[in-house]
Each structure stands twice: as C-alpha cells, then as structure tokens.
Design a protein around this motif. Structure first.
Motif, short mmCIF file in Angstrom:
data_model
loop_
_atom_site.label_atom_id
_atom_site.label_comp_id
_atom_site.label_asym_id
_atom_site.label_seq_id
_atom_site.Cartn_x
_atom_site.Cartn_y
_atom_site.Cartn_z
N ARG A 78 0.85 -1.20 0.00
CA ARG A 78 0.00 0.00 0.00
C ARG A 78 0.88 1.24 0.00
N HIS A 79 0.29 2.36 -0.42
CA HIS A 79 0.97 3.64 -0.35
C HIS A 79 0.78 4.24 1.04
N ARG A 80 1.84 4.81 1.56
CA ARG A 80 1.74 5.46 2.86
C ARG A 80 1.37 6.92 2.68
N GLU A 81 0.49 7.39 3.53
CA GLU A 81 0.01 8.76 3.43
C GLU A 81 1.16 9.75 3.52
N GLY A 82 1.21 10.68 2.58
CA GLY A 82 2.22 11.71 2.56
C GLY A 82 3.54 11.30 1.95
N GLU A 83 3.69 10.03 1.60
CA GLU A 83 4.94 9.53 1.03
C GLU A 83 4.88 9.63 -0.50
N ARG A 84 5.98 10.04 -1.09
CA ARG A 84 6.04 10.14 -2.54
C ARG A 84 5.84 8.76 -3.16
N GLN A 85 5.02 8.66 -4.18
CA GLN A 85 4.69 7.38 -4.79
C GLN A 85 5.70 7.05 -5.89
N THR A 87 1.42 -0.45 -6.30
CA THR A 87 0.72 -1.55 -5.64
C THR A 87 0.20 -2.49 -6.73
#
Length: 249
Positions: free
Chosen positions: A187-194, A198
C-alpha cells in the motif's frame, strides 16, 4: 525470430535463494538484449545465452537491484575470458559509466570502453537492432528511471521498470501483447512520494495491454497476493513472472 522474454530474476530489493533481482533476456528479430541487470542475473543469463554475443544491454535505472550485475559482466568481459567481439551497446541513465568506473577506482570512464559502448537514455530514446525496436519513456521514481516499449514484427512488450503511477505507464502498456509491470508495494503510505506501484496500480496501468505480467513483488507481499489483487483490477490475462520461464509473444 519472434519476440520473447526470458525471466532471469524478479526479487526486490535483494536477491533470495533461487530468485535473483530484476533481469530479463529479451529476444526478437535476430537481437538478444539483457534488460535490467539486477544482482544475480548475470549467472542466470549464462543459462540461456553466451553473454559475449549480446546485441545490447538495457538498464532502466541505477538502483542495485536493477544494475549491480553490470559489475559482474564487466569482470567477465574484461578479465574472465568472455570478451565480446566488439563493445556491447549499453543503454542506461547518464551516470552509469562513471558509476561502473568508480567500482574499479578509475576516474576515467574510458577504462571500460573496450567492453561497453555507453549510450545514455532519455525520454523518447529510440533505437533499432535488427528487427527489434526499443523505445524508452521516463517514468516516476526517486532517481532517473525509464520504462521500455519493445516492438518486433508486430509484437509488443511494455515494461514499467520501477515507477510510481504516471501517464507514461499507460502509454507503454497501450496495445502491448504483454505488459511486464512491477507490483512492489502492499500500500501507499500517506504523505509519502509514490515511486512504486501496488498490485492495484499495476492492474490499472496495464488496461491497454492484452496480458499483465507481474514482477518485482516486494517483501511486504507474496506473489500470490499480488497476482490476485492485480487480477481483480485488470480485465485480461494476469500472471506472475517466474525465474527461468520464457514467454513468447
């Protein structure tokens, strides 16, 4: 020769027993291209071809899990009795030559000019070897990185390299027989650059392709889970890249 892809390795971010990092042997139209050179893939490459006979090497970005075995190849070609007849074209980000020379403590990149012909990638870079056309597209990562579109006699392979969600991925996948795509993250973490995908991202990016081939599954996922989640989004055939398996398009 039809377009085919042999999986050499898929692991992220480090090799595992029986599973090297990212690397593939791309064949088509008389050409043989080592596509990404992750840790452990040079040994696997030798199971399928003589590396000295490679037409070219293509590297998506310079993170070790996609490029470290360029060092193994340099030792083999320069010192290991596996010298190519001519320097092998090496398509990679601009810093590749200096990075390799630095491993040997050499300030001059010409140190390796006898084995590699360094050719920097850029967005839209296109080259033809025999009947195989390779086109690079810049993708979204935390370093200079490219995806690839390989075309040969009507067959098309798209490859994401390492990337977060971006428009270039849909363009690489559009009309492809197979889209080889990373699914590194749970999953993507909130606030983290993608900067990775996923399984759901991979399924969405691949929608213009006939088949989705999942690879580069990270340590927080299993291949089985990544495959199931991507298949729930992608409407076509979905499978996982497995070491030693060749897919013909």
């Amino acid at each position: 020769m039809p377009l085919s892809l042999t999986v050499l390795g898929t692991a992220s971010p480090h090799p595992r027993p029986g599973r090297p990092c990212s690397g593939y042997l791309l064949r088509g139209g008389g050409a043989e291209v080592w596509m990404d050179a992750g840790t452990g893939t040079f040994a696997e490459l030798q199971r399928h071809t003589d590396p000295a006979r490679l037409t070219a090497i293509w590297v998506s970005h310079l993170h070790a899990d996609h490029s470290a075995d360029l060092l193994a190849a340099a030792y083999a070609f320069a010192f290991g009795g596996m010298a190519p007849a001519a320097p092998i074209p090496l398509y990679a980000p601009q810093a590749c030559a200096a990075r390799l020379a630095g491993f040997f403590g050499q300030p001059d990149v010409r140190f390796l000019s006898g084995v590699f012909d360094f050719r920097p990638l850029y967005d839209g870079h296109a080259v033809r070897h025999w009947n195989l056309r390779l086109t690079a597209r810049a993708v979204l990562h935390d370093t200079e990185a490219y995806g690839l579109r390989a075309e040969c006699q009507g067959s098309v392979l798209g490859y994401s390299g390492d990337s977060g969600p971006c428009e270039a991925l849909a363009e690489l996948a559009g009309g492809a027989d197979v889209f080889l795509c990373e699914a590194d993250l749970d999953r993507h973490r909130e606030g983290e650059r993608q900067v990775h995908l996923t399984p759901e991202d991979a399924g969405a990016c691949a929608k213009g392709a006939r088949e989705l081939l999942i690879t580069h599954v990270g340590p927080t996922l299993t291949r089985e889970a990544a495959l199931e989640r991507a298949a729930a989004i992608f409407p076509g055939r979905t499978s996982a890249a497995l070491e030693g398996v060749t897919k013909t398009m």
